[in-house]
Design a protein around this motif. Structure first.
Motif, PDB file in Angstrom:
ATOM      1  N   GLU A   1      -3.598 -11.786  21.596  1.00 54.08           N
ATOM      2  CA  GLU A   1      -4.570 -12.071  22.649  1.00 54.08           C
ATOM      3  C   GLU A   1      -4.707 -13.571  22.894  1.00 54.08           C
ATOM      4  O   GLU A   1      -4.431 -14.392  22.022  1.00 54.08           O
ATOM      5  CB  GLU A   1      -5.922 -11.462  22.269  1.00 54.08           C
ATOM      6  N   THR A   2      -5.120 -13.889  24.102  1.00 58.80           N
ATOM      7  CA  THR A   2      -5.383 -15.257  24.586  1.00 58.80           C
ATOM      8  C   THR A   2      -4.565 -16.341  23.896  1.00 58.80           C
ATOM      9  O   THR A   2      -5.090 -17.140  23.122  1.00 58.80           O
ATOM     10  CB  THR A   2      -6.884 -15.615  24.428  1.00 58.80           C
ATOM     11  N   VAL A   3      -3.300 -16.350  24.213  1.00 60.36           N
ATOM     12  CA  VAL A   3      -2.434 -17.410  23.713  1.00 60.36           C
ATOM     13  C   VAL A   3      -2.343 -18.495  24.786  1.00 60.36           C
ATOM     14  O   VAL A   3      -2.031 -18.199  25.941  1.00 60.36           O
ATOM     15  CB  VAL A   3      -1.028 -16.853  23.377  1.00 60.36           C
ATOM     16  N   ASN A   4      -2.657 -19.722  24.397  1.00 62.08           N
ATOM     17  CA  ASN A   4      -2.622 -20.857  25.319  1.00 62.08           C
ATOM     18  C   ASN A   4      -1.839 -21.999  24.692  1.00 62.08           C
ATOM     19  O   ASN A   4      -2.115 -22.381  23.567  1.00 62.08           O
ATOM     20  CB  ASN A   4      -4.046 -21.375  25.598  1.00 62.08           C
TER      21      ASN A   4
ATOM     22  N   ASP B   1      -1.600 -15.695  13.237  1.00 62.82           N
ATOM     23  CA  ASP B   1      -1.746 -14.589  12.305  1.00 62.82           C
ATOM     24  C   ASP B   1      -2.287 -13.380  13.043  1.00 62.82           C
ATOM     25  O   ASP B   1      -3.283 -13.490  13.768  1.00 62.82           O
ATOM     26  CB  ASP B   1      -2.689 -14.982  11.148  1.00 62.82           C
ATOM     27  N   ASP B   2      -1.641 -12.266  12.873  1.00 63.20           N
ATOM     28  CA  ASP B   2      -2.093 -11.009  13.454  1.00 63.20           C
ATOM     29  C   ASP B   2      -2.420 -11.135  14.943  1.00 63.20           C
ATOM     30  O   ASP B   2      -3.445 -10.651  15.412  1.00 63.20           O
ATOM     31  CB  ASP B   2      -3.328 -10.519  12.675  1.00 63.20           C
ATOM     32  N   GLY B   3      -1.541 -11.791  15.678  1.00 61.87           N
ATOM     33  CA  GLY B   3      -1.723 -11.884  17.125  1.00 61.87           C
ATOM     34  C   GLY B   3      -2.777 -12.871  17.574  1.00 61.87           C
ATOM     35  O   GLY B   3      -3.169 -12.879  18.749  1.00 61.87           O
ATOM     36  N   LYS B   4      -3.267 -13.693  16.656  1.00 64.96           N
ATOM     37  CA  LYS B   4      -4.255 -14.715  17.048  1.00 64.96           C
ATOM     38  C   LYS B   4      -3.711 -16.094  16.706  1.00 64.96           C
ATOM     39  O   LYS B   4      -3.136 -16.295  15.640  1.00 64.96           O
ATOM     40  CB  LYS B   4      -5.572 -14.508  16.281  1.00 64.96           C
ATOM     41  N   VAL B   5      -3.939 -17.034  17.629  1.00 63.00           N
ATOM     42  CA  VAL B   5      -3.563 -18.406  17.335  1.00 63.00           C
ATOM     43  C   VAL B   5      -4.692 -19.032  16.542  1.00 63.00           C
ATOM     44  O   VAL B   5      -5.820 -19.158  17.019  1.00 63.00           O
ATOM     45  CB  VAL B   5      -3.313 -19.198  18.632  1.00 63.00           C
ATOM     46  N   LEU B   6      -4.407 -19.398  15.281  1.00 60.06           N
ATOM     47  CA  LEU B   6      -5.462 -19.941  14.425  1.00 60.06           C
ATOM     48  C   LEU B   6      -5.703 -21.413  14.695  1.00 60.06           C
ATOM     49  O   LEU B   6      -6.821 -21.885  14.714  1.00 60.06           O
ATOM     50  CB  LEU B   6      -5.091 -19.743  12.949  1.00 60.06           C
ATOM     51  N   THR B   7      -4.608 -22.129  14.899  1.00 60.33           N
ATOM     52  CA  THR B   7      -4.763 -23.548  15.193  1.00 60.33           C
ATOM     53  C   THR B   7      -3.503 -24.074  15.860  1.00 60.33           C
ATOM     54  O   THR B   7      -2.450 -23.459  15.816  1.00 60.33           O
ATOM     55  CB  THR B   7      -5.047 -24.340  13.903  1.00 60.33           C
ATOM     56  N   GLN B   8      -3.663 -25.230  16.479  1.00 64.59           N
ATOM     57  CA  GLN B   8      -2.534 -25.894  17.107  1.00 64.59           C
ATOM     58  C   GLN B   8      -2.580 -27.334  16.628  1.00 64.59           C
ATOM     59  O   GLN B   8      -3.603 -27.998  16.767  1.00 64.59           O
ATOM     60  CB  GLN B   8      -2.692 -25.815  18.631  1.00 64.59           C
ATOM     61  N   THR B   9      -1.493 -27.798  16.032  1.00 64.25           N
ATOM     62  CA  THR B   9      -1.554 -29.128  15.420  1.00 64.25           C
ATOM     63  C   THR B   9      -0.181 -29.784  15.424  1.00 64.25           C
ATOM     64  O   THR B   9       0.823 -29.142  15.705  1.00 64.25           O
ATOM     65  CB  THR B   9      -2.075 -29.010  13.967  1.00 64.25           C
TER      66      THR B   9
ATOM     67  N   ILE C   1       9.523 -29.932  20.712  1.00 62.46           N
ATOM     68  CA  ILE C   1       9.805 -28.681  20.003  1.00 62.46           C
ATOM     69  C   ILE C   1       8.486 -28.134  19.471  1.00 62.46           C
ATOM     70  O   ILE C   1       7.801 -28.797  18.698  1.00 62.46           O
ATOM     71  CB  ILE C   1      10.776 -28.891  18.829  1.00 62.46           C
ATOM     72  N   LEU C   2       8.162 -26.946  19.936  1.00 56.66           N
ATOM     73  CA  LEU C   2       6.952 -26.278  19.461  1.00 56.66           C
ATOM     74  C   LEU C   2       7.374 -25.195  18.475  1.00 56.66           C
ATOM     75  O   LEU C   2       8.311 -24.443  18.742  1.00 56.66           O
ATOM     76  CB  LEU C   2       6.207 -25.658  20.646  1.00 56.66           C
ATOM     77  N   GLY C   3       6.692 -25.134  17.344  1.00 61.38           N
ATOM     78  CA  GLY C   3       7.029 -24.114  16.363  1.00 61.38           C
ATOM     79  C   GLY C   3       5.921 -23.090  16.226  1.00 61.38           C
ATOM     80  O   GLY C   3       4.748 -23.425  16.359  1.00 61.38           O
ATOM     81  N   PHE C   4       6.318 -21.825  16.022  1.00 61.64           N
ATOM     82  CA  PHE C   4       5.330 -20.791  15.705  1.00 61.64           C
ATOM     83  C   PHE C   4       5.417 -20.540  14.203  1.00 61.64           C
ATOM     84  O   PHE C   4       6.439 -20.081  13.718  1.00 61.64           O
ATOM     85  CB  PHE C   4       5.648 -19.467  16.413  1.00 61.64           C
ATOM     86  N   ALA C   5       4.329 -20.829  13.487  1.00 57.38           N
ATOM     87  CA  ALA C   5       4.331 -20.562  12.061  1.00 57.38           C
ATOM     88  C   ALA C   5       3.426 -19.381  11.768  1.00 57.38           C
ATOM     89  O   ALA C   5       2.336 -19.273  12.319  1.00 57.38           O
ATOM     90  CB  ALA C   5       3.861 -21.795  11.292  1.00 57.38           C
TER      91      ALA C   5
ATOM     92  N   LYS D   1       5.216 -29.889  17.174  1.00 59.77           N
ATOM     93  CA  LYS D   1       3.880 -29.332  17.289  1.00 59.77           C
ATOM     94  C   LYS D   1       3.950 -27.901  16.773  1.00 59.77           C
ATOM     95  O   LYS D   1       4.976 -27.237  16.924  1.00 59.77           O
ATOM     96  CB  LYS D   1       3.493 -29.308  18.777  1.00 59.77           C
ATOM     97  N   VAL D   2       2.872 -27.437  16.160  1.00 62.67           N
ATOM     98  CA  VAL D   2       2.928 -26.115  15.548  1.00 62.67           C
ATOM     99  C   VAL D   2       1.736 -25.260  15.956  1.00 62.67           C
ATOM    100  O   VAL D   2       0.606 -25.746  15.991  1.00 62.67           O
ATOM    101  CB  VAL D   2       2.947 -26.237  13.999  1.00 62.67           C
TER     102      VAL D   2
END
Lengths: 506, 350
Positions: A279-282, A478-486, A290-294, A473-474
């Motif tokens: 949900e609500t990914v921005n 977790d579980d379909g939620k973006v916890l943080t962007q850093t 380069i953006l990474g998904f961790a 940038k990362v």
């Protein structure tokens, strides 16, 4: 050094060679495995590990060399011959039948039957005993295998090996499809096997893993043994890398490049949602970034990527490339707007394995080379050849079928595909899965170079270290939620795991 | 556009890889490739000719009989070309035989023939082609957008089209009365009947389409790996529709040829033809799982079966023995091909 080892070797391989139509896959491999040990075989992709495995499991017949089993010279006429001797192989692509139950899979090919009638109860009881032996008594023998996780399928595969009188189990990169928790579970199982005197030949790229589980290591490079039976604890990492690659690998990740202040935003993702997944990914990605998904396995990283690409239809939100919104659920719209995807499953989603390299490279661009629908294969081949040179793709023959290439080189085909296309946005899902240490550094350098040339890149990987090392940038997911962007430099593996734990606790 | 051109230009200058490696041994690579497979088919065909010549002598080996074989091959051949495309893409079309029946019935309706007499005989041809393409369109849309398995969708069309043809014709035979149409269909060019020319033209066009155009590339790519093709940006669904329309269109051409050859339209035309077609395509070397298709192979496959029929007929052999022999050839050819394929580079897969 190890000559003092008095135990009689279970398996001994001397000077094994094997060639295929023009390619000499094995040029002289030696291997000595003693009962109860975990013997790791390392080597880059294309080094000949797969051919070695297939020769030991009777799939291929060697051209020359000797195979000794408990001191006696043998020939393995076919897979059944190997199984009868007690050599079982667990392939990377698990060979379980999804539609059958756990017990049916375990006794596949040697069913418990009397007069042709299956003895279901007996099979189930034996299955339960085998699963107990593997510390997985909780798995029910009657469960359909298709409903199991990859980790549990491996357990089924191992139980099948044990169901025959197996003395040696060959595991081909068993950890590749597992997350870290599942890997430690697998290791526990492996230790239980070796405690029972079973030998394990463990194929892997991951040095850390080999440190944890291995007793001795043999290294293959270009089809030849460069080291045989080294002690895991006494051999430094640098030496192993040198044995595998023939050169020193120091810094795996290329240095980050400062982003130009005026670098334009190329990809914008706004309030993207996929029901039941995320949900609500921005976020935005700028040219050269380069953006990474961790995140851990199951965090829905790949689903987000596939939704951006239109391979899944977003239930809400927009994706814009250079300001222009894409049509949801349309891969074609994404490709036309300039997004390229290198999918997670290279073989099943990325390549046409029996087609030559050049047709795989031009799979999304062949129409450009055509005039009025008439193909220009010469131009396609030339374009592919240009990328083969630029990416150092091996073998450098555009007409070689993609199937015959190593994982790293197959990955390069996918990069080449989008390089020919010239997409301003690249989505890379597990770009180094099945790619060995030496070739990984090469892929990382390529990805960084693409960014430096102005491509906006998203990298998804189950290895957090890889995401953090490669990205600017990362997004921690977790579980379909973006916890943080850093910024990637502001967080370490520990920090990511910390966030994920907190996230799932909340 | 200019950006693309510079990329291509870069590639040109950057080309250093050797050209020679894949041409190292032309004989061996030719034998391993599609021409090698075709060579096997040519040998099989030649053997059949030897058998024909030995058993029937002059009766077999004369120009008139050769033309008979080709005429017999022509209708199955045309439809086989269309079906080769569908199978190459990993699909199947079981409906072509029934669709032929339907096209002959619709094109020979009194009203259509009347209109054709008033305008031109070509109208009958267009109606047949439109009916064939329309049936293919329904197949394609059901398969691509309705996600119905191709086997089932075209099986439904097989049953349905035959039923519709029976309904429309009232199970009666509709005589073709348009003289111009019959004249054209019976005409010869350079001593060769028009039916054979149609086969030759369709085969040549099919070869070009499959091997030299983006349409063909898409077909092979989808058959080789549908998901990878989709993710590479190929419009897979749309292309699947085109493929079934193409197969339907060749069934329409087959219908026109039936009308010309038999001078009548009936719902029984093309009965079980789909089986001969699929057999010819598979014997020719097109993979049923998709990803590899050969027009040349299909043509040879069709010729092998029609020569076989001719040899059997010349020797007054029972049709049941014929059927048995065809079954054996089908199995034998596939077994041989697998051995051939196993020697090729595909072996590396293991």
């Amino acid at each position: 050094m190890f000559e003092e080892d008095h135990s009689q070797p279970l398996l001994e391989v001397r000077g094994l060679t094997k060639g295929f139509a023009g390619v000499q896959a094995l040029k002289g491999v030696d291997l000595q495995v003693v009962p109860g040990e975990v013997h790791c075989v390392m080597g880059q992709n294309g080094a000949g590990k797969s051919t070695l495995i297939k020769t030991l499991s009777g799939v291929h017949q060697p051209d020359s060399g000797e195979i000794l089993w408990e001191g006696k010279q043998i020939t393995l006429a076919g897979p059944t011959a190997a199984l009868d001797l007690g050599i079982a192989t667990m392939y990377q692509e698990l060979d379980v039948v999804d539609g059958l139950s756990v017990a049916e899979n375990i006794f596949l090919g040697h069913e418990k039957a009397s007069g042709g009638v299956l003895q279901v109860k007996k099979a189930n009881a034996l299955t339960r005993a085998l699963l107990e032996r593997l510390g997985h008594g909780s798995l029910s023998p009657s469960t359909e295998v298709g409903s199991l996780s990859a980790a549990n399928k491996q357990i089924v595969s191992l139980a099948r090996a044990l169901s025959r009188d197996t003395k040696l189990i060959i595991m081909d990169e068993p950890s590749a499809i597992l997350d870290s928790g599942e890997v430690s579970n697998l290791f526990r199982v492996v230790r239980e096997l070796t405690a029972q005197g079973i030998a394990v030949v463990y194929i892997s790229h991951r040095l850390e893993e080999i440190r944890q589980i291995g007793d001795r290591i043999s290294v293959i490079k270009d089809g030849r043994s460069t080291a045989s039976g080294l002690s895991v604890t006494d051999t430094p990492r640098e030496q192993l890398i040198r044995l595998m690659t023939g050169r020193d690998v120091e810094n795996v990740f290329p240095p980050r490049q400062p982003l130009a202040a005026d670098a334009p935003v190329v990809l914008e993702v706004e309030d993207l949602e996929l029901d039941g997944h995320f949900e609500t990914v921005n976020f935005t990605v700028r040219a050269g970034e380069i953006l990474g998904f961790a995140g851990l396995v199951g965090s829905k990283r790949s689903e987000i990527l596939e939704t951006i690409y239109g391979a899944r239809k977003a239930s809400a939100g927009t994706v814009r490339v250079n300001g222009k919104p894409l049509r949801a659920g349309s891969v074609n719209s994404a490709v036309n707007a300039g997004i390229g995807l290198s999918p997670e499953e290279r073989k099943s989603q990325g390549l046409i394995l029996d087609e030559p390299i050049f047709k795989n490279v031009t799979l999304s661009t062949f129409e450009r080379f055509a005039r009025g629908g008439y193909l220009n294969e010469r131009a396609e081949r030339d374009a592919a050849r240009g990328q083969i040179t630029a990416l150092e793709l091996r073998p450098a023959d555009p007409d070689r079928p993609a199937r015959t290439l190593s994982g790293g080189n197959q990955q390069k085909i996918l990069l080449a595909r989008w390089l020919v296309h010239g997409t301003p946005v690249l989505l890379l899902d597990e770009p180094t899965r099945g790619v060995d240490v030496g070739a990984r550094a090469e892929i990382y350098t390529l990805i960084r170079k693409l960014a430096t040339d102005g491509t906006a890149i998203i990298v998804v990987s189950s290895e957090i270290e890889e995401v953090l090392g490669l990205a600017d940038k990362v997004l921690v997911i977790d579980d379909g939620k973006v916890l943080t962007q850093t910024n990637a430099s502001d967080i370490d593996e520990h920090g990511v795991l910390d966030l994920v734990m907190k996230g799932s606790a909340a | 556009m200019s950006e693309q051109k510079t990329k291509v230009a870069e590639a040109h200058t950057g080309a250093t890889a050797d050209h020679s490696s894949h041409k190292a041994n032309p004989v061996r690579s030719a034998l391993r490739g599609s021409s090698g497979r075709n060579l096997g088919l040519i040998i099989a065909l030649a053997l059949l000719f030897v058998v024909g010549a030995v058993t029937s002598g002059e009766r077999f080996l004369n120009l008139e009989n050769m033309l008979t074989i080709l005429r017999y091959a022509s209708i199955i051949g045309v439809v086989s070309i269309g079906v080769t495309f569908v199978i190459t893409a990993g699909g199947i079309d079981l409906s072509v035989g029934s669709v032929i029946g339907l096209t002959t019935v619709v094109a020979s309706l009194t009203s259509v023939q009347l209109a054709a007499t008033q305008s031109s005989w070509i109208l009958m041809v267009l109606v047949a082609l439109a009916v064939g393409a329309g049936a293919g369109l329904i197949n394609g849309v059901l398969i691509a957008y309705g996600n119905v398995v191709a086997f089932i969708a075209t099986l439904a069309m097989l049953v349905g089209a035959r039923g519709l043809a029976e309904l429309i014709s009232g199970r009666s035979t509709q005589i073709v009365s348009n003289r111009e149409f019959l004249q054209v269909m019976r005409s010869e060019l350079l001593g060769v009947p028009i039916l054979i020319w149609i086969f030759a033209i369709v085969a040549a066009a099919g070869w070009f389409l499959l091997n030299r155009t983006t349409f063909g590339r898409r077909t092979i790519a989808i058959g080789g790996n549908l998901e990878a093709s989709r993710l590479a940006g190929i419009k897979v669904k749309r292309h699947l529709v085109y493929l079934y329309v193409l197969a339907g269109l060749t069934a329409g051409i087959g219908g026109v040829m039936f009308l010309g050859r038999t001078t009548a339209g009936t719902s029984t035309h093309g009965l079980l033809l789909e089986l001969d077609v699929i057999a010819a395509v598979v014997v020719g070397g097109t993979l049923l799982i998709g990803g590899r298709g050969t027009i040349m192979g299909t043509v040879l496959g069709v010729l092998i079966f029609s020569t076989l029929v001719n040899v059997f007929t010349q020797n007054n052999l029972d049709t049941s023995i014929q059927a048995l022999a065809r079954g054996l050839i089908l199995v034998g050819a596939v077994l041989l091909q697998q051995r051939f394929a196993a020697r090729g580079p595909r072996r590396v897969k293991a």
